[in-house]
Scaffold this motif. Structure first.
Motif, PDB file in Angstrom:
ATOM      1  N   GLY A 126     -26.384   0.247  -2.336  1.00 30.62           N
ATOM      2  CA  GLY A 126     -24.953   0.287  -2.037  1.00 30.62           C
ATOM      3  C   GLY A 126     -24.701   1.270  -0.898  1.00 30.62           C
ATOM      4  O   GLY A 126     -23.911   1.021   0.011  1.00 30.62           O
ATOM      5  N   GLU A 127     -25.439   2.367  -0.958  1.00 29.74           N
ATOM      6  CA  GLU A 127     -25.306   3.373   0.090  1.00 29.74           C
ATOM      7  C   GLU A 127     -25.778   2.810   1.432  1.00 29.74           C
ATOM      8  O   GLU A 127     -25.146   3.055   2.469  1.00 29.74           O
ATOM      9  CB  GLU A 127     -26.167   4.571  -0.314  1.00 29.74           C
ATOM     10  CG  GLU A 127     -25.551   5.846   0.108  1.00 29.74           C
ATOM     11  CD  GLU A 127     -26.361   7.070  -0.301  1.00 29.74           C
ATOM     12  OE1 GLU A 127     -26.814   7.144  -1.469  1.00 29.74           O
ATOM     13  OE2 GLU A 127     -26.523   7.940   0.549  1.00 29.74           O
ATOM     14  N   ALA A 128     -26.873   2.072   1.412  1.00 27.39           N
ATOM     15  CA  ALA A 128     -27.391   1.490   2.661  1.00 27.39           C
ATOM     16  C   ALA A 128     -26.363   0.529   3.255  1.00 27.39           C
ATOM     17  O   ALA A 128     -26.134   0.509   4.470  1.00 27.39           O
ATOM     18  CB  ALA A 128     -28.718   0.774   2.393  1.00 27.39           C
ATOM     19  N   LEU A 129     -25.723  -0.260   2.390  1.00 27.11           N
ATOM     20  CA  LEU A 129     -24.689  -1.187   2.872  1.00 27.11           C
ATOM     21  C   LEU A 129     -23.504  -0.417   3.446  1.00 27.11           C
ATOM     22  O   LEU A 129     -22.987  -0.743   4.515  1.00 27.11           O
ATOM     23  CB  LEU A 129     -24.219  -2.098   1.726  1.00 27.11           C
ATOM     24  CG  LEU A 129     -25.148  -3.242   1.348  1.00 27.11           C
ATOM     25  CD1 LEU A 129     -24.787  -3.788  -0.043  1.00 27.11           C
ATOM     26  CD2 LEU A 129     -25.080  -4.374   2.372  1.00 27.11           C
ATOM     27  N   PHE A 130     -23.091   0.628   2.721  1.00 28.93           N
ATOM     28  CA  PHE A 130     -21.927   1.398   3.174  1.00 28.93           C
ATOM     29  C   PHE A 130     -22.223   2.093   4.502  1.00 28.93           C
ATOM     30  O   PHE A 130     -21.404   2.086   5.426  1.00 28.93           O
ATOM     31  CB  PHE A 130     -21.532   2.413   2.095  1.00 28.93           C
ATOM     32  CG  PHE A 130     -20.205   3.050   2.362  1.00 28.93           C
ATOM     33  CD1 PHE A 130     -19.026   2.318   2.265  1.00 28.93           C
ATOM     34  CD2 PHE A 130     -20.119   4.381   2.740  1.00 28.93           C
ATOM     35  CE1 PHE A 130     -17.787   2.897   2.533  1.00 28.93           C
ATOM     36  CE2 PHE A 130     -18.882   4.966   3.013  1.00 28.93           C
ATOM     37  CZ  PHE A 130     -17.728   4.223   2.909  1.00 28.93           C
ATOM     38  N   LEU A 131     -23.432   2.645   4.607  1.00 25.66           N
ATOM     39  CA  LEU A 131     -23.829   3.316   5.850  1.00 25.66           C
ATOM     40  C   LEU A 131     -23.855   2.331   7.016  1.00 25.66           C
ATOM     41  O   LEU A 131     -23.486   2.682   8.147  1.00 25.66           O
ATOM     42  CB  LEU A 131     -25.212   3.953   5.635  1.00 25.66           C
ATOM     43  CG  LEU A 131     -25.695   5.005   6.602  1.00 25.66           C
ATOM     44  CD1 LEU A 131     -24.667   6.087   6.857  1.00 25.66           C
ATOM     45  CD2 LEU A 131     -26.979   5.626   6.075  1.00 25.66           C
ATOM     46  N   ARG A 196     -20.260  13.328  12.065  1.00 23.56           N
ATOM     47  CA  ARG A 196     -21.424  12.538  12.529  1.00 23.56           C
ATOM     48  C   ARG A 196     -22.733  13.203  12.092  1.00 23.56           C
ATOM     49  O   ARG A 196     -23.667  12.535  11.680  1.00 23.56           O
ATOM     50  CB  ARG A 196     -21.411  12.429  14.060  1.00 23.56           C
ATOM     51  CG  ARG A 196     -20.216  11.705  14.614  1.00 23.56           C
ATOM     52  CD  ARG A 196     -20.602  10.285  14.979  1.00 23.56           C
ATOM     53  NE  ARG A 196     -19.517   9.654  15.677  1.00 23.56           N
ATOM     54  CZ  ARG A 196     -19.601   9.174  16.918  1.00 23.56           C
ATOM     55  NH1 ARG A 196     -20.716   9.251  17.593  1.00 23.56           N
ATOM     56  NH2 ARG A 196     -18.561   8.589  17.478  1.00 23.56           N
ATOM     57  N   GLN A 197     -22.757  14.535  12.196  1.00 17.54           N
ATOM     58  CA  GLN A 197     -23.945  15.289  11.793  1.00 17.54           C
ATOM     59  C   GLN A 197     -24.193  15.099  10.295  1.00 17.54           C
ATOM     60  O   GLN A 197     -25.322  14.907   9.855  1.00 17.54           O
ATOM     61  CB  GLN A 197     -23.705  16.771  12.137  1.00 17.54           C
ATOM     62  CG  GLN A 197     -24.965  17.612  12.242  1.00 17.54           C
ATOM     63  CD  GLN A 197     -25.979  17.046  13.229  1.00 17.54           C
ATOM     64  OE1 GLN A 197     -25.593  16.604  14.297  1.00 17.54           O
ATOM     65  NE2 GLN A 197     -27.241  17.022  12.839  1.00 17.54           N
ATOM     66  N   TYR A 198     -23.101  15.141   9.526  1.00 17.95           N
ATOM     67  CA  TYR A 198     -23.193  14.971   8.070  1.00 17.95           C
ATOM     68  C   TYR A 198     -23.736  13.573   7.743  1.00 17.95           C
ATOM     69  O   TYR A 198     -24.577  13.400   6.861  1.00 17.95           O
ATOM     70  CB  TYR A 198     -21.807  15.197   7.462  1.00 17.95           C
ATOM     71  CG  TYR A 198     -21.750  15.011   5.968  1.00 17.95           C
ATOM     72  CD1 TYR A 198     -22.530  15.788   5.116  1.00 17.95           C
ATOM     73  CD2 TYR A 198     -20.913  14.054   5.400  1.00 17.95           C
ATOM     74  CE1 TYR A 198     -22.483  15.608   3.740  1.00 17.95           C
ATOM     75  CE2 TYR A 198     -20.855  13.876   4.020  1.00 17.95           C
ATOM     76  CZ  TYR A 198     -21.645  14.656   3.204  1.00 17.95           C
ATOM     77  OH  TYR A 198     -21.603  14.466   1.847  1.00 17.95           O
ATOM     78  N   LEU A 199     -23.272  12.565   8.496  1.00 21.72           N
ATOM     79  CA  LEU A 199     -23.755  11.192   8.263  1.00 21.72           C
ATOM     80  C   LEU A 199     -25.263  11.099   8.528  1.00 21.72           C
ATOM     81  O   LEU A 199     -25.997  10.430   7.794  1.00 21.72           O
ATOM     82  CB  LEU A 199     -23.023  10.202   9.178  1.00 21.72           C
ATOM     83  CG  LEU A 199     -21.564   9.908   8.841  1.00 21.72           C
ATOM     84  CD1 LEU A 199     -20.942   9.016   9.909  1.00 21.72           C
ATOM     85  CD2 LEU A 199     -21.440   9.245   7.458  1.00 21.72           C
ATOM     86  N   LEU A 202     -26.987  12.499   5.558  1.00 16.73           N
ATOM     87  CA  LEU A 202     -26.973  11.556   4.433  1.00 16.73           C
ATOM     88  C   LEU A 202     -27.978  10.435   4.665  1.00 16.73           C
ATOM     89  O   LEU A 202     -28.673   9.999   3.751  1.00 16.73           O
ATOM     90  CB  LEU A 202     -25.578  10.952   4.256  1.00 16.73           C
ATOM     91  CG  LEU A 202     -24.511  11.874   3.677  1.00 16.73           C
ATOM     92  CD1 LEU A 202     -23.156  11.182   3.692  1.00 16.73           C
ATOM     93  CD2 LEU A 202     -24.862  12.298   2.249  1.00 16.73           C
ATOM     94  N   LYS A 203     -28.082   9.978   5.905  1.00 19.10           N
ATOM     95  CA  LYS A 203     -29.023   8.903   6.230  1.00 19.10           C
ATOM     96  C   LYS A 203     -30.466   9.372   6.019  1.00 19.10           C
ATOM     97  O   LYS A 203     -31.296   8.644   5.480  1.00 19.10           O
ATOM     98  CB  LYS A 203     -28.809   8.470   7.676  1.00 19.10           C
ATOM     99  CG  LYS A 203     -29.617   7.265   8.060  1.00 19.10           C
ATOM    100  CD  LYS A 203     -29.308   6.791   9.441  1.00 19.10           C
ATOM    101  CE  LYS A 203     -30.173   5.590   9.761  1.00 19.10           C
ATOM    102  NZ  LYS A 203     -29.964   5.112  11.107  1.00 19.10           N
TER     103      LYS A 203
END
Ligand SMILES: CC(C)(COP(=O)(O)OP(=O)(O)OC[C@H]1O[C@@H](n2cnc3c(N)ncnc32)[C@H](O)[C@@H]1OP(=O)(O)O)[C@@H](O)C(=O)NCCC(=O)NCCS
Length: 222
Positions: A126-131, A196-199, A202-203
């Motif tokens: 779900g996280e991969a889809l959201f990202l 953006r750095q936070y994303l 998370l990635k």
């Protein structure tokens, strides 16, 4: 850690833009994820306007081993001494395990749907889809990402909170099936360098989690 991760079996998932051929399966999976699914016609309509929206599907690649048809003897010439070995035929099935989509209008991305098949949940998919949605929203220059979520849907809210979305308000009786309220949740500015750095962080964490689970997600552009 899941059983598949413990025995080291690698699982491959393919993320790709949704095509009309995907819609019947998306509809089936939607009915397993939501109590108020869209009619199939809504997806076909959405897919006709790719400049205004973005829909994705996630499929698992499953190798399927079967027996090949025995080779016919005629045409192999007179010097055949041994029958040819029957080799297993390797084909692949790709069951749908997730989908997601959004509209992008007036500089704002609005997530319209996201779902993962119940048996594939809590793996990071779900996280991969959201990202993937967030990345595309950034690529298309959207400043914010927003969505509605049922007040009772703690799992989805936790996913969005993880990605920095906050509650901005309530839409009373938003869902027609049970008149449930929706929270409106909105991201920080997608242009903010700190976000953006936070994303990216998370990635990175998601990539590590997927690797621990022996999951590989391959992206296809079409
Ligand atoms: C919401 C949904 C897409 C999450 O998919 P998923 O693949 O299970 O989610 P992930 O494994 O990627 O989890 C990512 C994060 O979401 C949150 N989360 C997901 N499921 C959760 C649960 N059952 N309880 C609490 N938090 C949860 C966690 O923050 C998790 O991060 P963590 O693993 O570091 O704790 C899935 O539960 C689903 O399809 N639900 C039905 C459809 C739906 O409600 N869609 C949202 C409509 S607004």
């Amino acid at each position: 850690m899941t059983a598949a991760a413990r025995d080291g079996t690698k699982r491959i998932y393919v993320l790709a833009p949704m095509q009309s051929d995907d819609v019947p399966e998306v509809s089936q999976l939607e009915r397993r994820c939501f109590t108020n699914p869209w009619p199939e016609s809504a997806y076909y309509r959405e897919l006709r306007e790719p400049e205004r929206n973005y829909y994705l599907v996630l499929r698992q690649e499953l190798p399927e081993t079967g027996e090949a048809e025995p080779e016919r003897e005629e045409g192999r010439g007179p010097l055949v001494l041994l029958p040819r070995l029957r080799r297993p035929l390797r084909t692949t099935t790709r069951p749908l395990v997730g989908f997601a989509g959004m509209w992008i209008v007036y500089g704002e991305a609005h997530v319209t749907t996201i779902g993962v098949a119940p048996e594939h949940r809590r793996l990071g998919l779900g996280e991969a889809l959201f990202l993937a949605l967030v990345s595309e929203a950034i690529r298309r220059g959207a400043e914010f990402l927003t969505l509605e979520v049922r007040v009772s849907n703690r799992a989805a809210q936790a996913l969005y909170e993880k990605y920095g979305l906050t509650r901005q308000g309530v839409r009373p009786r938003y869902y027609s099936d049970n008149a449930e309220d929706a929270y409106i949740m909105t991201s920080p500015s997608l242009r903010d360098p700190a976000y953006r750095q936070y994303l990216l962080e998370l990635k990175r964490r998601l990539t590590e989690k997927l690797a621990r689970e022996h999951i590989e997600i391959v992206e296809r552009t079409a």
